[in-house]
Write a protein that holds these residues in place. Structure first.
Motif, short mmCIF file in Angstrom:
data_model
loop_
_atom_site.label_atom_id
_atom_site.label_comp_id
_atom_site.label_asym_id
_atom_site.label_seq_id
_atom_site.Cartn_x
_atom_site.Cartn_y
_atom_site.Cartn_z
N TYR A 167 0.83 -1.22 0.00
CA TYR A 167 0.00 0.00 0.00
C TYR A 167 0.86 1.27 0.00
CZ TYR A 167 -3.41 -3.54 1.46
OH TYR A 167 -4.17 -4.67 1.56
N ALA B 148 -7.43 -10.75 0.05
CA ALA B 148 -6.55 -11.80 -0.47
C ALA B 148 -6.71 -13.13 0.28
CB ALA B 148 -5.08 -11.35 -0.40
N THR C 77 -7.12 -12.49 -5.09
CA THR C 77 -5.95 -13.06 -5.74
C THR C 77 -6.06 -14.57 -5.86
OG1 THR C 77 -3.55 -13.32 -5.57
CG2 THR C 77 -4.74 -13.14 -3.49
C1 LIG Z 1 -2.84 -8.57 1.93
C2 LIG Z 1 -2.34 -9.00 0.59
N1 LIG Z 1 -2.89 -8.49 -0.49
C3 LIG Z 1 -2.51 -8.85 -1.71
C4 LIG Z 1 -1.51 -9.75 -1.91
C5 LIG Z 1 -1.14 -9.94 -3.33
O1 LIG Z 1 -0.84 -11.14 -3.78
P1 LIG Z 1 -0.51 -11.33 -5.34
O2 LIG Z 1 0.18 -10.08 -5.81
O3 LIG Z 1 0.38 -12.51 -5.34
O4 LIG Z 1 -1.83 -11.52 -5.98
C6 LIG Z 1 -0.87 -10.32 -0.82
C7 LIG Z 1 0.25 -11.27 -0.98
O5 LIG Z 1 1.16 -11.36 -0.20
C8 LIG Z 1 -1.30 -9.93 0.47
O6 LIG Z 1 -0.73 -10.43 1.58
#
Ligand SMILES: Cc1ncc(COP(=O)(O)O)c(C=O)c1O
Length: 274
Positions: A26, A99, A127
């Motif tokens: 973020y 996620a 995801t």
């Molecule tokens: C809170 C959160 N959001 C999003 C993701 C994104 O994962 P990706 O980019 O592999 O789809 C992760 C992976 O570590 C995560 O922990």
């Protein structure tokens, strides 16, 4: 997707909020868009609706919230998410990053689908990297109001996902049995790890995701850094969380039965020898 959202909705001088131990992408996405990340303090390693709302200014354009959060494993109830949404000005985009939603077995939880469907300023990101086990394919999806989808479609690369990843994603969604088996395995071993590591005298933040955050004392020889070195020497790799402002903790993913048992035994040996 998180980067695309930041690129689309933030410019120089804007502010976007995330929470103390929130997912590190973020602030990276916010800074990458030229805007300023604003940190809302958490309570008990959990996002706090009141501090997020208190951090809103007339420059705030977005709020990023991982629910459940990585690396703490904590989540807000749907009631709290609705209260957050009600308190935000209509021009602030609330990004719910779900996620780890598939792992949550708490009945006060909702990933964000309902809120996206009933409002104009909420998006939910998902995801294939977690319960579907397809992290290397780099595939995710977003559920958002049509006007947001339109904007993201205009700025994304024309072929930003690839054919094999999409085919695998479709197969993964249809493989309900795999998801149920993974969820059941996770629930069983998440509870076991929380209990067994707790019995060793270490504090474990209660998690609803597929990992636990283990807190270590600051005594010489017993720190998170010492534990990490000890475990690594046995081939057990946990995640350091210093970058998440958690220098005294390690994050452990729920593993196979063998990996889980080996790690608890190694932690026990570590504490006995230190
Ligand atoms: C809170 C959160 N959001 C999003 C993701 C994104 O994962 P990706 O980019 O592999 O789809 C992760 C992976 O570590 C995560 O922990």
């Amino acid at each position: 997707m998180l980067h695309l959202l930041a690129q689309a909705y933030l410019v120089d001088g804007d502010q976007a909020i995330y929470t103390t131990h929130g997912f590190l992408i973020y602030p990276i996405a916010i800074l990458g868009a030229g805007a300023t990340p604003v940190v809302a303090p958490e309570k008990n390693y959990t996002a706090d609706v009141d501090t997020i709302l208190a951090a809103v200014t007339n420059k705030t354009k977005m709020v990023f919230l991982a629910n459940p959060n990585n690396p703490t494993g904590t989540a807000l109830s749907f009631d709290e998410i609705k209260r957050l949404h009600r308190g935000l000005p209509g021009n602030v985009l609330l990004v719910l990053d779900a996620a780890y939603a598939e792992y949550v077995v708490r009945n006060d939880y909702e990933s964000g689908i309902e809120l996206v469907a009933t409002s104009e300023n909420v998006v939910m990101c998902r995801t294939f990297s977690k319960i579907h086990g397809l992290a290397a394919l780099r595939l995710g999806w977003m559920f958002a109001p049509a006007h947001v989808v339109d904007v993201i479609n205009r700025i994304r690369g024309p072929f930003n996902t690839n054919g094999p990843a999409i085919a695998a994603g479709i197969a993964a969604i249809e493989d309900v049995e795999h998801q149920e088996r993974s969820r059941a395995h996770n629930t069983r071993w998440l509870n076991w790890l929380t209990e067994e590591i707790g019995k060793l005298g270490l504090t474990v933040t209660p998690s609803v995701a597929n990992f636990v955050l283990i807190h270590f004392p600051q005594t010489k020889g017993r720190t998170a850094e010492d534990a990490d070195a000890f475990l690594s020497a046995r081939g057990l790799i946990l995640r350091q969380t210093t970058a998440y402002k958690l220098p005294n903790a390690l994050r452990m993913s729920v593993g196979t039965e063998e990996a889980n048992r080996l790690t608890v035994a190694a932690l026990s040996d570590f504490l006995a020898q230190s």
